[in-house]
Design an enzyme around this catalytic site. Structure first.
Site, PDB file in Angstrom:
ATOM      1  N   GLU A  95       0.793  -1.240   0.000  1.00 12.56           N
ATOM      2  CA  GLU A  95       0.000   0.000   0.000  1.00 12.56           C
ATOM      3  C   GLU A  95       0.825   1.291   0.000  1.00 12.56           C
ATOM      4  O   GLU A  95       0.581   2.194   0.804  1.00 12.56           O
ATOM      5  CB  GLU A  95      -0.963   0.002   1.200  1.00 12.56           C
ATOM      6  CG  GLU A  95      -1.902  -1.198   1.183  1.00 12.56           C
ATOM      7  CD  GLU A  95      -2.921  -1.184   2.318  1.00 12.56           C
ATOM      8  OE1 GLU A  95      -2.827  -0.340   3.225  1.00 12.56           O
ATOM      9  OE2 GLU A  95      -3.822  -2.034   2.300  1.00 12.56           O
ATOM     10  N   ASN A 151       2.117  -5.072  -3.324  1.00 10.91           N
ATOM     11  CA  ASN A 151       0.712  -5.386  -3.028  1.00 10.91           C
ATOM     12  C   ASN A 151      -0.052  -4.117  -2.653  1.00 10.91           C
ATOM     13  O   ASN A 151       0.435  -3.294  -1.875  1.00 10.91           O
ATOM     14  CB  ASN A 151       0.693  -6.367  -1.840  1.00 10.91           C
ATOM     15  CG  ASN A 151      -0.669  -6.955  -1.556  1.00 10.91           C
ATOM     16  OD1 ASN A 151      -1.314  -7.503  -2.446  1.00 10.91           O
ATOM     17  ND2 ASN A 151      -1.129  -6.845  -0.308  1.00 10.91           N
ATOM     18  N   HIS A 169     -10.464  -6.169  -2.334  1.00 14.68           N
ATOM     19  CA  HIS A 169     -11.530  -5.938  -1.339  1.00 14.68           C
ATOM     20  C   HIS A 169     -12.668  -5.205  -2.053  1.00 14.68           C
ATOM     21  O   HIS A 169     -12.722  -3.973  -2.060  1.00 14.68           O
ATOM     22  CB  HIS A 169     -10.995  -5.112  -0.165  1.00 14.68           C
ATOM     23  CG  HIS A 169      -9.947  -5.832   0.618  1.00 14.68           C
ATOM     24  ND1 HIS A 169     -10.204  -6.998   1.308  1.00 14.68           N
ATOM     25  CD2 HIS A 169      -8.630  -5.570   0.813  1.00 14.68           C
ATOM     26  CE1 HIS A 169      -9.097  -7.418   1.891  1.00 14.68           C
ATOM     27  NE2 HIS A 169      -8.121  -6.572   1.605  1.00 14.68           N
ATOM     28  N   GLU A 210      -6.157 -10.692  -1.598  1.00 15.10           N
ATOM     29  CA  GLU A 210      -7.016 -10.507  -0.407  1.00 15.10           C
ATOM     30  C   GLU A 210      -8.492 -10.436  -0.804  1.00 15.10           C
ATOM     31  O   GLU A 210      -9.236  -9.584  -0.316  1.00 15.10           O
ATOM     32  CB  GLU A 210      -6.607  -9.216   0.328  1.00 15.10           C
ATOM     33  CG  GLU A 210      -5.131  -9.165   0.673  1.00 15.10           C
ATOM     34  CD  GLU A 210      -4.725  -7.916   1.458  1.00 15.10           C
ATOM     35  OE1 GLU A 210      -5.594  -7.201   1.978  1.00 15.10           O
ATOM     36  OE2 GLU A 210      -3.509  -7.664   1.548  1.00 15.10           O
ATOM     37  N   ASP A 266     -12.250 -10.449  -1.147  1.00 17.64           N
ATOM     38  CA  ASP A 266     -13.535 -10.609  -0.439  1.00 17.64           C
ATOM     39  C   ASP A 266     -14.510  -9.612  -1.071  1.00 17.64           C
ATOM     40  O   ASP A 266     -14.137  -8.483  -1.365  1.00 17.64           O
ATOM     41  CB  ASP A 266     -13.427 -10.453   1.089  1.00 17.64           C
ATOM     42  CG  ASP A 266     -12.784  -9.164   1.567  1.00 17.64           C
ATOM     43  OD1 ASP A 266     -12.492  -8.269   0.738  1.00 17.64           O
ATOM     44  OD2 ASP A 266     -12.578  -9.037   2.789  1.00 17.64           O
TER      45      ASP A 266
END
Ligand code: XIL
Length: 370
Positions: free
Chosen positions: A176, A220, A255, A283, A285
């Site tokens: 990030e 990432n 996300h 990641e 979801d």
């Protein structure tokens, strides 16, 4: 027994056998009171990519059966972050992370390491000078300050990656770093950036590669598949790659929420692949607040489309990790974003990705024989 009787019993036995076979095949999903078998995601996706899950010190036990059946890769949700491994300077604690790594090992699963350098979940001491002053808040940052922070960064990477050499095959080296503010490339509020400037990224990747030359090294981030952030991410990555910085892949966190643009994701996959980078979805979801049957069906259809896309690009997407297993244990507790529900039962979204050429209802009926 007279010959005639033997013949009759022989015929009856044959008839019974044939009957049993017919019935047996017809009922292969539920013989003798056993529950129907649900298919294994890691078997279904074995020709495409690793299918992973984030686990923590609790879920690695509470969700063990689902983990072992469905996933070929694990990520520690928090336990390998700097605050998980080195809360105090020089005191590395690997116990909880090791439980996850050992579990993966025992099941022949891979481990993705997450994460070495991040502005969050990183203890304060990394950024304080010998007098306890926050270096990133100083009006003037001296060369000695910079040197101190650089040494800590390199020392952390060295100790952690050495410890996990051969056990962790891929690392999210930097997490990030791209700004959400379109005026900047890099996040301005990161203490790493404030102290070391953009060089912190290069320092981290070079050190990581030196410590474990066989590890795959990832950058990432979230929303880097979205137009507002994508081109600045590409600019940063290109600059690094042109300088020979060893970055092997890009991690798209994923996300998302039901309804987010999928064509935008496809565009991004193509652009990152053009840089020659491997892509991991790290990641995933996909949230929905609507858990009515219609809401869950929409989530399922969205998951289906997303996995169909990942399969289409499986030459460059080599791993897809879900950020958790069931809606009982997720960092987005109001969003119901995972494949298994709070009772740990498969949701429509699970059935949707079992075969992306069919609807979730057809898949469910096919496997459960309903
Ligand atoms: C999250 C964890 O899931 C939470 O348990 C924790 O409280 C905060 O961090 N991007 C990342 C992950 O890279 O490390 C974050 O994980 C989610 C967002």
């Amino acid at each position: 027994m007279p010959r005639k009787w033997r013949k009759i019993t022989g015929c009856a036995a044959l008839l019974l056998l044939v009957l049993a076979l017919i019935l047996g095949v017809g009922c292969s999903y539920s013989t003798a009171g056993e529950l129907p078998e649900i298919p294994s995601l890691k078997e279904i996706y074995s020709d495409y990519f690793e299918i992973g899950a984030a686990v923590n010190g609790t879920t690695v036990t509470t969700h063990k059966a689902l983990i072992d059946k469905h996933f070929s890769s694990l990520t520690a949700e928090n336990e390998m972050k700097p605050e998980g491994l080195q809360r105090q300077e020089g005191r590395f604690l690997f116990q909880v992370a090791d439980r996850i790594v050992n579990h993966a090992d025992s099941q022949g699963m891979k481990v993705r390491g997450h994460t070495l350098v991040w502005h969050a979940q990183t203890p304060d001491w990394f950024f304080r000078d010998k007098d306890g002053k926050r270096i990133d808040q100083k009006a003037v940052i001296t060369e000695a300050d910079r040197q101190l922070v650089r040494e800590r960064l390199e020392q952390h990477i060295e100790t952690v990656m050495k410890y996990y050499t051969g056990k962790v095959y891929a690392w999210d080296v930097v997490n990030e770093a791209i700004s959400d503010d379109g005026r900047y490339i890099l996040r301005q509020d990161s203490p790493w950036f404030k102290i070391l400037g953009e060089e912190f990224i290069e320092i981290a990747f070079r050190k990581a590669h030196e410590v474990d030359p066989d590890a795959l090294l990832f950058y990432n981030d979230y929303n880097i598949e979205r137009a507002y952030k994508r081109d600045r991410t590409i600019e940063m990555l290109k600059k690094m790659l042109d300088k020979g910085v060893p970055i092997h892949g890009v991690g798209i966190q994923g996300h998302w929420s039901v309804g987010d643009s999928i064509p935008e994701v496809e565009q991004a996959i193509k652009k990152y692949a053009e840089l020659g980078l491997e892509i991991h979805i790290t990641e995933l979801d996909i949230g929905t607040r609507d858990i009515s049957p219609a809401g869950l069906a929409r989530q399922a259809e969205y998951y289906r489309q997303v996995f169909a896309l990942f399969k289409k690009y499986s030459d460059v997407i080599t791993s897809v990790t879900l950020w958790g297993i069931s809606d009982r244990a997720t960092w987005r507790p109001n969003d119901n974003p995972l494949l298994f529900d709070k009772q740990m039962e498969p949701k429509p979204a699970f059935w949707a990705i079992v075969n992306t050429d069919k609807s979730w209802e057809e898949n469910r009926a096919f496997y459960l024989g309903e």
